[in-house]
Design a protein around this motif. Structure first.
Motif, PDB file in Angstrom:
ATOM      1  N   ALA A  90       0.822  -1.215   0.000  1.00 20.79           N
ATOM      2  CA  ALA A  90       0.000   0.000   0.000  1.00 20.79           C
ATOM      3  C   ALA A  90       0.858   1.269   0.000  1.00 20.79           C
ATOM      4  O   ALA A  90       0.326   2.377  -0.097  1.00 20.79           O
ATOM      5  N   GLY A  91       2.181   1.103   0.120  1.00 17.93           N
ATOM      6  CA  GLY A  91       3.075   2.261   0.098  1.00 17.93           C
ATOM      7  C   GLY A  91       3.068   3.059   1.378  1.00 17.93           C
ATOM      8  O   GLY A  91       3.250   4.288   1.352  1.00 17.93           O
ATOM      9  N   ASP A  92       2.884   2.406   2.502  1.00 21.11           N
ATOM     10  CA  ASP A  92       2.844   3.088   3.790  1.00 21.11           C
ATOM     11  C   ASP A  92       4.197   3.732   4.093  1.00 21.11           C
ATOM     12  O   ASP A  92       5.222   3.054   4.201  1.00 21.11           O
ATOM     13  N   ALA A  93       4.230   5.049   4.232  1.00 17.66           N
ATOM     14  CA  ALA A  93       5.478   5.784   4.454  1.00 17.66           C
ATOM     15  C   ALA A  93       6.117   5.451   5.793  1.00 17.66           C
ATOM     16  O   ALA A  93       7.323   5.624   5.970  1.00 17.66           O
ATOM     17  N   GLU A  94       5.337   4.985   6.761  1.00 15.46           N
ATOM     18  CA  GLU A  94       5.877   4.681   8.079  1.00 15.46           C
ATOM     19  C   GLU A  94       6.833   3.493   8.057  1.00 15.46           C
ATOM     20  O   GLU A  94       7.550   3.242   9.030  1.00 15.46           O
ATOM     21  N   LEU A  95       6.844   2.752   6.943  1.00 14.37           N
ATOM     22  CA  LEU A  95       7.714   1.581   6.858  1.00 14.37           C
ATOM     23  C   LEU A  95       9.053   1.894   6.196  1.00 14.37           C
ATOM     24  O   LEU A  95       9.850   0.992   5.960  1.00 14.37           O
ATOM     25  N   ASN A  96       9.314   3.143   5.899  1.00 16.26           N
ATOM     26  CA  ASN A  96      10.528   3.500   5.162  1.00 16.26           C
ATOM     27  C   ASN A  96      11.804   3.102   5.893  1.00 16.26           C
ATOM     28  O   ASN A  96      12.821   2.794   5.267  1.00 16.26           O
ATOM     29  N   ASN A  97      11.771   3.133   7.210  1.00 17.37           N
ATOM     30  CA  ASN A  97      12.966   2.803   7.986  1.00 17.37           C
ATOM     31  C   ASN A  97      13.015   1.341   8.408  1.00 17.37           C
ATOM     32  O   ASN A  97      13.901   0.934   9.158  1.00 17.37           O
ATOM     33  N   LEU A  98      12.071   0.556   7.921  1.00 20.87           N
ATOM     34  CA  LEU A  98      12.009  -0.854   8.295  1.00 20.87           C
ATOM     35  C   LEU A  98      12.803  -1.693   7.297  1.00 20.87           C
ATOM     36  O   LEU A  98      12.722  -1.486   6.086  1.00 20.87           O
ATOM     37  N   VAL A  99      13.590  -2.609   7.810  1.00 24.90           N
ATOM     38  CA  VAL A  99      14.300  -3.536   6.922  1.00 24.90           C
ATOM     39  C   VAL A  99      13.275  -4.491   6.323  1.00 24.90           C
ATOM     40  O   VAL A  99      12.570  -5.187   7.039  1.00 24.90           O
ATOM     41  N   LYS A 100      13.186  -4.496   4.995  1.00 27.87           N
ATOM     42  CA  LYS A 100      12.114  -5.234   4.333  1.00 27.87           C
ATOM     43  C   LYS A 100      12.661  -6.441   3.571  1.00 27.87           C
ATOM     44  O   LYS A 100      13.716  -6.377   2.943  1.00 27.87           O
ATOM     45  N   LEU A 101      11.885  -7.513   3.643  1.00 27.89           N
ATOM     46  CA  LEU A 101      12.177  -8.666   2.812  1.00 27.89           C
ATOM     47  C   LEU A 101      11.444  -8.496   1.490  1.00 27.89           C
ATOM     48  O   LEU A 101      10.260  -8.169   1.467  1.00 27.89           O
ATOM     49  N   LYS A 102      12.149  -8.712   0.387  1.00 25.07           N
ATOM     50  CA  LYS A 102      11.553  -8.524  -0.924  1.00 25.07           C
ATOM     51  C   LYS A 102      11.225  -9.863  -1.568  1.00 25.07           C
ATOM     52  O   LYS A 102      11.817 -10.892  -1.254  1.00 25.07           O
ATOM     53  N   ASP A 103      10.269  -9.819  -2.494  1.00 24.96           N
ATOM     54  CA  ASP A 103      10.025 -10.986  -3.313  1.00 24.96           C
ATOM     55  C   ASP A 103      11.257 -11.240  -4.162  1.00 24.96           C
ATOM     56  O   ASP A 103      12.000 -10.323  -4.514  1.00 24.96           O
ATOM     57  N   VAL A 104      11.474 -12.503  -4.518  1.00 28.12           N
ATOM     58  CA  VAL A 104      12.589 -12.854  -5.377  1.00 28.12           C
ATOM     59  C   VAL A 104      12.093 -13.720  -6.525  1.00 28.12           C
ATOM     60  O   VAL A 104      11.006 -14.284  -6.466  1.00 28.12           O
ATOM     61  N   THR A 105      12.900 -13.801  -7.566  1.00 29.39           N
ATOM     62  CA  THR A 105      12.542 -14.651  -8.692  1.00 29.39           C
ATOM     63  C   THR A 105      12.770 -16.106  -8.303  1.00 29.39           C
ATOM     64  O   THR A 105      13.867 -16.473  -7.881  1.00 29.39           O
ATOM     65  N   PRO A 106      11.757 -16.974  -8.438  1.00 30.09           N
ATOM     66  CA  PRO A 106      11.902 -18.372  -8.008  1.00 30.09           C
ATOM     67  C   PRO A 106      12.797 -19.186  -8.925  1.00 30.09           C
ATOM     68  O   PRO A 106      13.372 -20.187  -8.498  1.00 30.09           O
ATOM     69  N   LEU A 107      12.895 -18.768 -10.208  1.00 32.93           N
ATOM     70  CA  LEU A 107      13.737 -19.459 -11.185  1.00 32.93           C
ATOM     71  C   LEU A 107      14.491 -18.422 -12.014  1.00 32.93           C
ATOM     72  O   LEU A 107      14.042 -17.280 -12.145  1.00 32.93           O
ATOM     73  N   SER A 108      15.616 -18.832 -12.566  1.00 26.50           N
ATOM     74  CA  SER A 108      16.375 -17.929 -13.437  1.00 26.50           C
ATOM     75  C   SER A 108      15.590 -17.649 -14.709  1.00 26.50           C
ATOM     76  O   SER A 108      14.836 -18.488 -15.202  1.00 26.50           O
ATOM     77  N   LEU A 109      15.776 -16.451 -15.250  1.00 27.80           N
ATOM     78  CA  LEU A 109      15.132 -16.046 -16.493  1.00 27.80           C
ATOM     79  C   LEU A 109      16.213 -15.713 -17.510  1.00 27.80           C
ATOM     80  O   LEU A 109      17.208 -15.063 -17.188  1.00 27.80           O
ATOM     81  N   GLY A 110      16.009 -16.157 -18.748  1.00 25.38           N
ATOM     82  CA  GLY A 110      17.023 -15.902 -19.756  1.00 25.38           C
ATOM     83  C   GLY A 110      16.484 -16.087 -21.158  1.00 25.38           C
ATOM     84  O   GLY A 110      15.277 -16.181 -21.370  1.00 25.38           O
ATOM     85  N   THR A 111      17.400 -16.155 -22.105  1.00 23.89           N
ATOM     86  CA  THR A 111      17.012 -16.252 -23.514  1.00 23.89           C
ATOM     87  C   THR A 111      17.875 -17.279 -24.225  1.00 23.89           C
ATOM     88  O   THR A 111      18.847 -17.802 -23.669  1.00 23.89           O
TER      89      THR A 111
END
Length: 292
Positions: free
Chosen positions: A127-148
């Motif tokens: 939701a883009g809550d500004a109060e979380l700006n100083n919180l260490v956040k875990l991000k989504d990651v790619t489950p598999l490699s992507l390539g060509t």
């Protein structure tokens, strides 16, 4: 199928599972009014652990993969914190403790509250809550490699597995035939060396190139994944600036967790064979005088 009866049975099984976290045996009684039938059963903790052994082992396998992805050994971890209701199961705790060399596990955090808190933080992040700006956040990651695709039926990885989302990376590719008039790039995901062993996402980008000797025309291929999981592949020919773009929605690239686990397991199992096959392909191409 009597859906109400199945729901009651699932609830009873869940209750027995919880009881077995603190008791050696659990009993349950169900009354199915529709059939005027009473059902009573009991199960021991040993029987429960035997029935769920494959699930417990899978949990340990996932934990090992997390360590491998982070390039860590069990001894490199300072503290093991249990989160989630299933960490109350004694067998899960004993297996985890054994995996980390008999280390005592931290159980001071309420596992259910931790999950609920994490879900709330995730919702606030989206939701883009500004109060979380100083919180260490875990991000989504790619489950598999992507390539060509590249010459020889091989896959060139552009975004490696476990890259944090959002992300963007660019690789440069060259023509492999004299005076070819286009370069064609397809989107694959997976951990194997050869295209045939990976998952084709049914998206491709064809870019016109000026006729030149092999290796002179260049094309920059950029993979960009935004916060919503949308993958955009942009292909740009260097000398003319001609550009093509395709999009892959999260739903189009989504594989089930079972499929993802299977692909990662096969990649680990066949890593040596894949390296040998790729080396053989490169040798053959060089013998043919092809631009590799």
């Amino acid at each position: 199928m009597d859906m109400q009866a199945m729901q009651d049975l699932r609830a009873a099984c869940e209750l027995s599972k919880r009881k077995l976290s603190s008791l050696a045996e659990a009993s349950t009684t169900l009354f199915f009014s529709r059939y005027d039938m009473r059902y009573t059963a009991s199960i021991t903790r040993a029987r429960f652990e035997d029935l769920c052994a494959d699930l417990f082992n899978k949990t340990m396998l996932i934990s090992k993969r997390v360590l491998n992805a982070a390039h860590l050994q069990p001894g490199d971890v300072d503290e093991v914190v249990l989160v989630g209701g299933s960490t109350r199961i004694p067998k899960v705790r004993s297996l985890l403790s054994a995996m980390f060399g008999g280390r005592e596990l931290r159980q001071s955090i309420n596992p259910d509250e931790a999950v609920a808190y994490g879900a709330a933080v995730r919702a606030a992040m989206l939701a883009g809550d500004a109060e979380l700006n100083n919180l260490v956040k875990l991000k989504d990651v790619t489950p598999l490699s992507l390539g060509t695709n590249i010459i020889g039926g091989r896959m060139s990885v552009i975004i490696p597995r476990n890259s944090p989302i959002p992300c963007q990376r660019t690789e440069t590719y060259y023509t492999v035939d004299d005076y070819q008039d286009a370069m064609n790039f397809k989107v694959y995901q997976g951990e194997r060396t050869m295209l045939k062993d990976n998952h084709y996402l049914n998206k491709e980008c064809r870019v016109p190139v000026p006729p030149m000797p092999a290796g002179q025309a260049k094309c920059d291929v950029t993979f960009k994944i935004d916060a919503d999981g949308l993958l955009t592949m942009t292909c740009t020919e260097r000398s003319t600036g001609q550009q093509r773009e395709v999009n892959v929605k999260r739903s189009e690239a989504a594989l089930g967790q079972r499929d993802i686990d299977a692909m990662i397991s096969r990649a680990e199992e066949f890593r040596r064979q894949d390296q040998e096959e790729a080396a053989r392909v490169v040798r053959d191409l060089r013998r043919q005088g092809r631009w590799v």
